[in-house]
Write a protein that holds these residues in place. Structure first.
Motif, PDB file in Angstrom:
ATOM      1  N   TRP A   9      20.407  58.786-104.756  1.00  9.31           N
ATOM      2  CA  TRP A   9      20.684  58.718-103.326  1.00  9.31           C
ATOM      3  C   TRP A   9      20.777  57.271-102.862  1.00  9.31           C
ATOM      4  CZ3 TRP A   9      21.534  62.924-100.194  1.00  9.31           C
ATOM      5  CH2 TRP A   9      21.215  64.184-100.734  1.00  9.31           C
ATOM      6  N   ILE A  10      21.709  57.019-101.938  1.00  8.45           N
ATOM      7  CA  ILE A  10      21.754  55.755-101.201  1.00  8.45           C
ATOM      8  C   ILE A  10      21.417  56.106 -99.764  1.00  8.45           C
ATOM      9  CG2 ILE A  10      23.150  53.762-100.523  1.00  8.45           C
ATOM     10  CD1 ILE A  10      24.505  55.827-103.289  1.00  8.45           C
ATOM     11  N   ASP A  11      20.316  55.575 -99.251  1.00  9.95           N
ATOM     12  CA  ASP A  11      19.751  56.039 -97.982  1.00  9.95           C
ATOM     13  C   ASP A  11      20.042  55.168 -96.769  1.00  9.95           C
ATOM     14  OD1 ASP A  11      18.601  58.375 -99.008  1.00  9.95           O
ATOM     15  OD2 ASP A  11      16.846  57.284 -99.730  1.00  9.95           O
ATOM     16  N   SER A  12      20.743  54.036 -96.933  1.00 11.40           N
ATOM     17  CA  SER A  12      21.010  53.188 -95.771  1.00 11.40           C
ATOM     18  C   SER A  12      22.133  52.209 -96.102  1.00 11.40           C
ATOM     19  CB  SER A  12      19.756  52.399 -95.373  1.00 11.40           C
ATOM     20  OG  SER A  12      19.437  51.441 -96.373  1.00 11.40           O
ATOM     21  N   TYR A  13      22.681  51.599 -95.036  1.00 12.80           N
ATOM     22  CA  TYR A  13      23.676  50.547 -95.251  1.00 12.80           C
ATOM     23  C   TYR A  13      23.085  49.419 -96.092  1.00 12.80           C
ATOM     24  CZ  TYR A  13      26.802  52.558 -91.691  1.00 12.80           C
ATOM     25  OH  TYR A  13      27.657  53.372 -90.985  1.00 12.80           O
ATOM     26  N   ASP A  14      21.836  49.033 -95.774  1.00 16.59           N
ATOM     27  CA  ASP A  14      21.219  47.935 -96.506  1.00 16.59           C
ATOM     28  C   ASP A  14      21.117  48.250 -97.992  1.00 16.59           C
ATOM     29  OD1 ASP A  14      20.921  46.208 -94.419  1.00 16.59           O
ATOM     30  OD2 ASP A  14      18.885  46.826 -93.919  1.00 16.59           O
ATOM     31  N   HIS A  15      20.745  49.488 -98.299  1.00 21.35           N
ATOM     32  CA  HIS A  15      20.663  49.874 -99.708  1.00 21.35           C
ATOM     33  C   HIS A  15      22.047  49.828-100.370  1.00 21.35           C
ATOM     34  CE1 HIS A  15      16.649  52.267 -99.125  1.00 21.35           C
ATOM     35  NE2 HIS A  15      16.505  50.951 -99.018  1.00 21.35           N
ATOM     36  N   ALA A  16      23.068  50.268 -99.615  1.00 18.14           N
ATOM     37  CA  ALA A  16      24.437  50.220-100.159  1.00 18.14           C
ATOM     38  C   ALA A  16      24.852  48.782-100.429  1.00 18.14           C
ATOM     39  CB  ALA A  16      25.407  50.884 -99.195  1.00 18.14           C
ATOM     40  N   TRP A  17      24.554  47.870 -99.488  1.00 20.86           N
ATOM     41  CA  TRP A  17      24.926  46.463 -99.697  1.00 20.86           C
ATOM     42  C   TRP A  17      24.214  45.887-100.916  1.00 20.86           C
ATOM     43  CZ3 TRP A  17      28.280  48.149 -96.930  1.00 20.86           C
ATOM     44  CH2 TRP A  17      28.318  48.294 -95.551  1.00 20.86           C
ATOM     45  N   ASP A  18      22.951  46.313-101.136  1.00 24.17           N
ATOM     46  CA  ASP A  18      22.209  45.809-102.292  1.00 24.17           C
ATOM     47  C   ASP A  18      22.782  46.351-103.605  1.00 24.17           C
ATOM     48  OD1 ASP A  18      20.514  44.252-100.799  1.00 24.17           O
ATOM     49  OD2 ASP A  18      18.938  45.774-100.659  1.00 24.17           O
ATOM     50  N   VAL A  19      23.130  47.628-103.620  1.00 25.26           N
ATOM     51  CA  VAL A  19      23.732  48.200-104.825  1.00 25.26           C
ATOM     52  C   VAL A  19      25.019  47.453-105.177  1.00 25.26           C
ATOM     53  CG1 VAL A  19      24.877  50.239-105.792  1.00 25.26           C
ATOM     54  CG2 VAL A  19      22.719  50.495-104.533  1.00 25.26           C
ATOM     55  N   LEU A  20      25.813  47.142-104.155  1.00 27.78           N
ATOM     56  CA  LEU A  20      27.106  46.512-104.365  1.00 27.78           C
ATOM     57  C   LEU A  20      27.019  44.999-104.510  1.00 27.78           C
ATOM     58  CD1 LEU A  20      29.079  48.569-101.702  1.00 27.78           C
ATOM     59  CD2 LEU A  20      29.453  48.668-104.166  1.00 27.78           C
TER      60      LEU A  20
ATOM     61  N   LEU B 159      30.292  53.771-105.693  1.00 26.94           N
ATOM     62  CA  LEU B 159      30.131  53.220-104.356  1.00 26.94           C
ATOM     63  C   LEU B 159      31.158  52.117-104.094  1.00 26.94           C
ATOM     64  CD1 LEU B 159      28.297  53.574-101.891  1.00 26.94           C
ATOM     65  CD2 LEU B 159      26.827  51.765-102.801  1.00 26.94           C
ATOM     66  N   GLU B 160      31.519  51.380-105.143  1.00 26.68           N
ATOM     67  CA  GLU B 160      32.493  50.299-104.971  1.00 26.68           C
ATOM     68  C   GLU B 160      33.846  50.834-104.524  1.00 26.68           C
ATOM     69  OE1 GLU B 160      33.986  46.300-107.319  1.00 26.68           O
ATOM     70  OE2 GLU B 160      33.444  48.078-108.495  1.00 26.68           O
ATOM     71  N   LYS B 161      34.219  52.014-104.986  1.00 26.76           N
ATOM     72  CA  LYS B 161      35.483  52.600-104.546  1.00 26.76           C
ATOM     73  C   LYS B 161      35.472  52.838-103.042  1.00 26.76           C
ATOM     74  CE  LYS B 161      36.565  54.883-108.938  1.00 26.76           C
ATOM     75  NZ  LYS B 161      36.769  56.178-109.634  1.00 26.76           N
ATOM     76  N   LYS B 162      34.338  53.289-102.525  1.00 22.81           N
ATOM     77  CA  LYS B 162      34.229  53.497-101.077  1.00 22.81           C
ATOM     78  C   LYS B 162      34.262  52.169-100.337  1.00 22.81           C
ATOM     79  CE  LYS B 162      31.839  57.929-101.058  1.00 22.81           C
ATOM     80  NZ  LYS B 162      32.969  58.599-100.358  1.00 22.81           N
ATOM     81  N   TRP B 163      33.661  51.142-100.952  1.00 22.51           N
ATOM     82  CA  TRP B 163      33.693  49.820-100.338  1.00 22.51           C
ATOM     83  C   TRP B 163      35.131  49.293-100.270  1.00 22.51           C
ATOM     84  CZ3 TRP B 163      31.076  45.995 -97.887  1.00 22.51           C
ATOM     85  CH2 TRP B 163      31.583  44.701 -97.973  1.00 22.51           C
ATOM     86  N   LEU B 164      35.839  49.380-101.384  1.00 22.12           N
ATOM     87  CA  LEU B 164      37.199  48.854-101.437  1.00 22.12           C
ATOM     88  C   LEU B 164      38.155  49.635-100.544  1.00 22.12           C
ATOM     89  CD1 LEU B 164      37.515  48.030-105.239  1.00 22.12           C
ATOM     90  CD2 LEU B 164      37.196  46.423-103.345  1.00 22.12           C
TER      91      LEU B 164
END
Length: 396
Positions: free
Chosen positions: A93-104, A15-20
């Motif tokens: 699965w990552i189901d939302s922006y909020d979940h993505a922000w928490d993972v990262l 997921l960090e690759k997608k963030w960067l």
């Protein structure tokens, strides 16, 4: 041993690759709905469950903890006669922006991005699109973003013809700030300004946006002085014609040699200053002059001569010949970084000597600087130049 089993940390790295890349924040800034992301997991085979039961249990427990949030873990049934049916993780699965922000762990960065977007919308709304397309770059500039916006807005609203960049009057912004950030400022100004205010073919930042450039100067001497001065330094844009009665120009690279040069009547000496071409390019009236160039005898000296002839093809050389080189052997030095560029504007004698320098025919990287040439040789060369007809290259 099969493939290593997937771990929760791998999901964060993926997921960090997608963030960067900026993809997540770009979609978020555009208001696009989140599309759930599923990542296939590598897990144990039925045979591994039987042979490595303790490891499998620890691995499954690791995913069970991850499944408490923010990841959602999907399971599949696997098993056989030996161990029976078992449910093991098969997809995360990552189901939302909020979940993505928490993972990262990037909630603070997202808040900062929202603040940048709000400030940009209020100050320079045309730049919101740039912000959405370059979110990670914007975050790296967060501590300077207010100054960058203020600079762009000032130029857009307050720039007037005839200004230098030094006149941009924004708190905390000076020419060094603009120089350090001219890459991003170029992108921002291109997006903000009316296209008619952007000169895309300009060679530098100032010219691109209609600011005055630092002027070029030509420094010259005339035999009996000029307007009461022994020498002058004049903006190249303002010296639209040569002093009266002058028909020949000697272009000399070294300053002390230029100062001591015995300028003959009806001639002027111009200081090339280490690289003559930029000094002479704006002086269109030199096209009608007898131009004599004198530089160091080394490979770069001939490169300068070659480039000078792009603009003044009739220019002749002086004291850049084999006889001068060989008669000053005790003054040779080593050229620090010689070149071997192809030069097609040298005459036959110049080309032969240039080839000798490249091939180290006399010694490795030979260099004879013009300030090391005897003054009597200079006087003799100047006297000889007075009898040479203009319109040809150097002396054979």
């Amino acid at each position: 041993m099969g493939h290593p089993w997937s771990r929760p940390a791998e999901i964060a790295a993926w997921l960090e690759k997608k963030w960067l890349s900026g993809a997540l924040l770009t979609a978020f800034a555009a208001g696009r709905d989140w599309e759930p992301m599923g990542v296939p997991l590598r897990g144990p085979t039925a045979g591994e469950i039987a042979g490595r039961l303790a490891e499998v249990q620890n691995w499954a427990a690791e995913w069970a903890r991850a499944a408490r949030g923010p990841l959602r873990v999907e399971y599949k049934k696997i098993g056989g006669r030996q161990v029976g049916a078992n449910l093991i993780p098969c997809r995360a699965w990552i189901d939302s922006y909020d979940h993505a922000w928490d993972v990262l762990g990037v909630r603070a960065e997202v808040r900062t991005f929202n603040s940048l977007a709000k400030a940009t919308t209020e100050s320079c709304p045309r730049l919101v699109r740039w912000l959405a397309c370059r979110p990670i770059q914007a975050l790296r500039l967060a501590d300077r973003w207010d100054k960058l916006l203020a600079t762009v807005r000032w130029i857009d609203e307050r720039q007037a013809p005839g200004m230098y960049l030094r006149q941009v009057d924004v708190p905390g912004v000076d020419t060094k700030f603009i120089e350090r950030h001219k890459g991003v400022l170029t992108e921002l100004l291109d997006a903000q300004l009316d296209p008619s205010r952007v000169k895309a073919d300009a060679p530098d930042f100032a010219g691109r946006y209609g600011f005055l450039r630092k002027p070029g100067y030509v420094r010259f001497r005339v035999a009996r002085g000029f307007r009461g001065f022994s020498e002058m330094s004049v903006r190249t844009s303002e010296i639209t014609a040569a002093p009266d009665g002058i028909t020949r120009a000697y272009v000399i690279e070294n300053e002390i040699t230029y100062l001591a040069f015995p300028v003959p009547a009806a001639a002027m000496a111009i200081l090339g200053g280490g690289y003559a071409v930029p000094v002479l390019e704006p002086l269109g009236w030199l096209a009608g002059f007898d131009v004599v160039y004198w530089g160091d005898i080394d490979t770069h000296g001939f490169v300068i001569l070659d480039r000078l002839r792009r603009h003044l093809p009739h220019a002749r050389s002086m004291l850049m010949d084999r006889a001068t080189l060989l008669s000053h052997r005790e003054h040779w030095a080593i050229e620090p970084s010689p070149t071997a560029a192809d030069l097609d504007r040298l005459d036959r004698a110049e080309s032969a000597l240039y080839a000798d320098l490249i091939s180290n025919a006399y010694a490795p990287s030979v260099r004879l600087e013009q300030e090391r040439i005897s003054f009597s040789a200079i006087e003799k060369a100047v006297a000889g130049q007075m009898t040479v007809m203009p319109g040809t290259y150097g002396q054979e």
